[in-house]
Design an enzyme around this catalytic site. Structure first.
Site, PDB file in Angstrom:
ATOM      1  N   LYS A  51       7.469   5.116   5.641  1.00 58.64           N
ATOM      2  CA  LYS A  51       7.077   6.290   6.060  1.00 58.64           C
ATOM      3  C   LYS A  51       6.597   6.218   7.446  1.00 58.64           C
ATOM      4  CE  LYS A  51       2.676   5.995   3.440  1.00 58.64           C
ATOM      5  NZ  LYS A  51       1.824   6.427   2.176  1.00 58.64           N
ATOM      6  N   TYR A 272     -16.051   7.764  33.075  1.00 61.01           N
ATOM      7  CA  TYR A 272     -16.599   9.139  32.559  1.00 61.01           C
ATOM      8  C   TYR A 272     -17.996   9.135  32.162  1.00 61.01           C
ATOM      9  CZ  TYR A 272     -11.989  11.489  33.287  1.00 61.01           C
ATOM     10  OH  TYR A 272     -10.772  11.817  33.957  1.00 61.01           O
TER      11      TYR A 272
HETATM   12  C1  LIG Z   1       1.475   5.302   1.781  1.00 60.43           C
HETATM   13  C2  LIG Z   1       1.771   4.953   0.206  1.00 60.43           C
HETATM   14  C3  LIG Z   1       1.938   3.653  -0.190  1.00 60.43           C
HETATM   15  C4  LIG Z   1       1.725   2.459   0.448  1.00 60.43           C
HETATM   16  O1  LIG Z   1       0.113   2.060   0.683  1.00 60.43           O
HETATM   17  P1  LIG Z   1      -0.322   0.987   1.290  1.00 60.43           P
HETATM   18  O2  LIG Z   1      -1.793   0.846   1.105  1.00 60.43           O
HETATM   19  O3  LIG Z   1       0.106   1.036   2.758  1.00 60.43           O
HETATM   20  O4  LIG Z   1       0.443  -0.355   0.804  1.00 60.43           O
HETATM   21  C5  LIG Z   1       2.249   3.416  -1.623  1.00 60.43           C
HETATM   22  N1  LIG Z   1       2.557   4.529  -2.233  1.00 60.43           N
HETATM   23  C6  LIG Z   1       2.306   5.407  -2.172  1.00 60.43           C
HETATM   24  C7  LIG Z   1       2.357   6.944  -2.900  1.00 60.43           C
HETATM   25  C8  LIG Z   1       1.904   6.054  -0.812  1.00 60.43           C
HETATM   26  O5  LIG Z   1       1.725   7.300  -0.276  1.00 60.43           O
END
Ligand SMILES: *Cc1c(COP(=O)(O)O)cnc(C)c1O
Length: 383
Positions: A51, A272
């Site tokens: 994702k 800044y």
């Molecule tokens: C993002 C996500 C993962 C992966 O999580 P990590 O901590 O990056 O391994 C797995 N399952 C779901 C449902 C997620 O939303």
């Protein structure tokens, strides 16, 4: 022009490259991490979470690398993310949408064979109706909420779905899943509690594979691996928990270009708000990466860049397009405008930067900016 040629000469091999930062993604390290995690959980299967553009690293090159290494399940958050990859890889690979079946996305999902995670009874009913209207059985994942109160159906809602002959006739359950809230804290009491509830939830769909573990869960005991694990961050070099910092290989290297050098005398100010005041003669380098490139603004007067393993502290605030670092620890000849310093790499991990910035490695990776020149390395080959 003389100046430009000088920069090009120093940038060894990327003469046209005038970007302020260069980002290297090591596909061989992603493959190594995949194989290490897969071996750890075997005989459980591993689906890769890709994702958010594979946590900012590029969904397509990451999916292709993992597919070639044997991974055949990929998890996205949104249907649009899965669609962007669907046409690029063979249909045999399964793509899942973790955020659920959004109204309006049903037909596209069914047309493309992308598998929705059903997170509510209402989503399940809509998917069932699409299958019924098409006269086909459609695949789906059912997610249970085992304690996180974010996505998924309850035990009772799952029981209602499991007992509904219409649902069973029209929807083929690929597997059932839930998500751990505290897997990065191996001793947290929520872990066994969630597993216990998920066990009771999953028996509602007897014989269906179960998936519970993210990266943190992969490093919990075998009972958490169930049938399919879903790591993300560990594939990309993030520590699954603080004690396992070396369980996976770093994937990302980020270098920033020096665009100006100066020597400051005591009582000069930097950046800044004049937030840094020099107390001894200091050499300051301005580098061409800022918060618009995803370098956290919270790292003003905190954190560092590195050169040849030497720590070069950030002084002054992080600007939109630049950062000032104190390079007094290096000999005067060591760096010149056009040279590169390391922001992420062998000297500084994504977890270290995240700790300095008061955030998590996930946010560092997914914030990586669009202005970098990106290079994908696979073993000795860089593209
Ligand atoms: C993002 C996500 C993962 C992966 O999580 P990590 O901590 O990056 O391994 C797995 N399952 C779901 C449902 C997620 O939303």
């Amino acid at each position: 022009m003389g100046e430009l040629i000088g920069i090009a000469d120093r940038s060894a091999g990327c003469a046209m490259d005038m970007a302020g930062g260069r980002l290297f993604v090591d596909l061989a390290a992603i493959r190594w991490n995949y194989l290490a995690l897969a071996q750890r959980v075997a005989p459980a299967a591993l689906g890769a979470v890709v994702k958010a553009n594979a946590y900012g690293l590029g969904a397509l090159p990451v999916v292709r690398t993992l597919a070639a290494a044997g991974c055949d399940r990929f998890f996205f958050a949104h249907l649009s993310e899965a669609l962007a990859v669907r046409g690029e890889i063979p249909a045999a690979y399964r793509l899942y949408v973790l955020n659920g079946l959004m109204p309006g996305g049903e037909e596209l999902c069914a047309d493309t064979g992308i598998v929705p995670v059903l997170n509510s009874v209402e989503q399940a009913r809509r998917w069932q109706a699409v299958a019924q209207a098409r006269g086909v059985v459609l695949p789906a994942v059912v997610q249970f909420d085992s304690g996180m109160s974010r996505l998924g159906v309850s035990l009772d809602e799952g029981a209602a779905l499991a007992g509904d002959a219409g649902f069973s006739a029209n929807v083929a359950i690929d597997f059932v899943m839930s998500h751990l809230a505290c897997a990065d804290e191996p001793d947290h009491a929520a872990n066994p509690a969630q597993r216990e509830l998920f066990t009771r939830q999953s028996v509602l769909f007897p014989g269906k594979p179960r998936a519970l573990a993210n990266s943190g869960g992969v490093f919990l005991d075998r009972g958490f691996h169930a049938d399919i694990v879903r790591p993300g961050i560990a594939l990309y070099g993030g520590a699954p928990n603080p004690a396992q910092a070396h369980a996976v290989r770093p994937v990302v290297q980020l270098d920033a270009r020096i665009i100006q050098l100066r020597t400051l005398q005591p009582d000069a100010h930097v950046g800044y708000g004049y937030s840094h005041r020099v107390t001894t003669p200091s050499r300051i380098a301005t580098i061409a990466v800022g918060y618009a490139d995803g370098w956290p603004r919270s790292l003003g007067n905190k954190g560092a860049a590195y050169h040849a393993g030497i720590r070069l502290p950030i002084v002054g605030r992080v600007s939109m397009d630049s950062i000032t670092i104190d390079i007094s620890a290096l000999p005067e000849w060591a760096l010149a405008p056009g040279d590169w310093v390391e922001l992420l790499g062998p000297s500084q991990s994504i977890d270290q930067v995240a700790a300095d910035a008061g955030t998590i490695s996930y946010e560092i990776l997914t914030s990586l900016g669009q202005r970098y020149d990106r290079f994908y390395r696979d073993g000795g080959v860089t593209e």
